[in-house]
Structures are given as C-alpha cells and as structure tokens.
Enzyme design. Sequence first.
Site, PDB file in Angstrom:
ATOM      1  N   CYS A  74       0.865  -1.180   0.000  1.00 50.79           N
ATOM      2  CA  CYS A  74       0.000   0.000   0.000  1.00 50.79           C
ATOM      3  C   CYS A  74       0.898   1.226   0.000  1.00 50.79           C
ATOM      4  CB  CYS A  74      -0.919   0.011   1.217  1.00 50.79           C
ATOM      5  SG  CYS A  74      -2.007   1.461   1.274  1.00 50.79           S
ATOM      6  N   HIS A 151      -2.747  -4.555 -10.535  1.00 52.06           N
ATOM      7  CA  HIS A 151      -3.618  -3.489 -11.027  1.00 52.06           C
ATOM      8  C   HIS A 151      -3.915  -3.673 -12.509  1.00 52.06           C
ATOM      9  CE1 HIS A 151      -3.572  -0.535  -7.635  1.00 52.06           C
ATOM     10  NE2 HIS A 151      -2.464  -1.183  -7.327  1.00 52.06           N
ATOM     11  N   GLU A 199     -10.458  -0.382  -5.168  1.00 51.94           N
ATOM     12  CA  GLU A 199      -9.480  -1.240  -4.504  1.00 51.94           C
ATOM     13  C   GLU A 199     -10.122  -2.560  -4.097  1.00 51.94           C
ATOM     14  OE1 GLU A 199      -6.449  -0.059  -1.753  1.00 51.94           O
ATOM     15  OE2 GLU A 199      -7.057   2.045  -1.921  1.00 51.94           O
ATOM     16  N   CYS A 208      -5.256   6.055  -4.046  1.00 48.58           N
ATOM     17  CA  CYS A 208      -4.573   4.768  -3.981  1.00 48.58           C
ATOM     18  C   CYS A 208      -3.165   4.980  -4.508  1.00 48.58           C
ATOM     19  CB  CYS A 208      -5.310   3.724  -4.818  1.00 48.58           C
ATOM     20  SG  CYS A 208      -4.469   2.126  -4.900  1.00 48.58           S
ATOM     21  N   GLY A 211      -2.097   2.396  -7.060  1.00 49.34           N
ATOM     22  CA  GLY A 211      -2.852   2.648  -8.279  1.00 49.34           C
ATOM     23  C   GLY A 211      -2.275   3.808  -9.066  1.00 49.34           C
TER      24      GLY A 211
END
Length: 268
Positions: A74, A151, A199, A208, A211
Amino acid sequence: MTTGRFHKMHGLGNDFVIIDARHKEIDLSAAQAAAIADRHSGIGCDQLIILRPSGQADVRMQIFNADGGEVEACGNAARCVTKLLGEESRIETAGGIIVGSATADGAIVDMGQPRFEWQSIPLAYAMDTLRMPVGWEDLENPAAVNVGNPHVIFFVDDSNVVELERLGAMIEVDPLFPDKVNVNVAHLADGIVHLRVWERGVGLTRACGTGACAAAVAAIKRGLVTSPVQVDLPGGSLTISWKDGETIQMQGPTTYVFAGEADWAQFG
C-alpha cells in the site's frame, strides 16, 4: 489482549489505523481487522496497518483491507508510516522492500520495480499486458501492472463518468485474476493523469498510491506521458517518477489525524 495505542493517518483521504506492535506482540484475526475498520461500529479506515519487527528492514508492515483480507503493498500507507517514523526507513511488505524518506509535508517512497509479465500480475493465462485483449462492457484493452499488488488500468475519454462502483466490483473478482485485482480508470488532460480506483477488498477510495504508480507507469509505457507524472485522484495529487528498468518514486502529502487507545478484544 490488552488495551493498545493506535495512530489515525491518511494520505489524500486514503485512511489508516496504524498499530505499532514492534515491542508488544499483537495478534489480530481477519474478523477483528474488519471490525476495527468498520466506520459505524469500529474506528474506521480503508486499511489497518500493523507494524512488526523485521529481520531485513527497519519495520515490517502488515496490511489488512477493510474486509479483513491481507494485501501485499500500500503506497499511501508506506508514506504515512515513513512520516510517522520520521526518518529514512526501509519497510518490509509482502510485496517487497519499500524505502521511504520523510519530507516537510509527507514522504517520498521508492516502490521498487514494476512487473509486467502475465505470471507476475498474476493472470490466469498468458497475454499481452500492455494492451490486454479483453473487455468488460465499455471498458476495454487495459494495461496490467504489478507494483507490489495487481492493477489493471483502463484509459478512457472521461474517468468521471465510468460506473466504477459497479464495474470495479465485477472486474475485481473475474476469474482472469487469480488473486483478484485493483481496477483503475484514467484519462489524460494537459499531461495530467486523472485517476479513480476501485481497490480490491475496500471499494472506491479517495486515493490509492499503488494505483497512481501503476497508472503512471502504464501511461509512460504507452507513450502517453513522460516522467515525472502528476496523478490527480479525488483526494489530491501525487507525483510519480519512473524510467524503464528503474524503480518507481512516489511523492505526496500525509496527514496525522489523531492518536487513541482501544481494547482490541472488543472487536470482532
């Protein structure tokens, strides 16, 4: 299980409950993590972060999504943890080592090298990951990038009109993605990547970090932008720098919201 201290922080609205368990063992179940993350009956967060001792870095970051599932990385949490530690830090995650340095208003983190091989995303079968020959309704030909977690990025005319809450939930659990997937929709305007993210295990988020990294890298690979890239999300902006063969650098602000104490046995 006794009462413990926690920190509430966010990066562009992507918020975290951070528990420092480096000197006091804390063992929480998936159900307890989901209960803590609940915004009505818990403390409320997108992700629960537990900091643990590491044999190969300064700290190990365990990450629970709001549904209680664990994830590999993250980016926004890495920036918040870096800022919380207040120095240059090496952070071990299930997705690899992240190196971060605190800045005046946040942190810059080295997210490692992106991976593009279909097995590394992972996908269920081989295909081109820069322009995947697949689609879901009007969302077609995404790029796929693993930046510590998987992703897919759809470049569209206007990301704001995409029914991401509906389509993201559908694509996240498609059998094409054995580990599920984070779903990104992006459009470009004046050289800026405008991004919205669904997410996995969380839903729509205000920001994000991984992302933003994935979308910037995909846009660079497709020749749509050049590094550094400004990525605008609903919660604010991040700056992503990357060149082929190098690691991703992500810079952005963090906010310390409050500290508190809770009896972890009361959750779940």
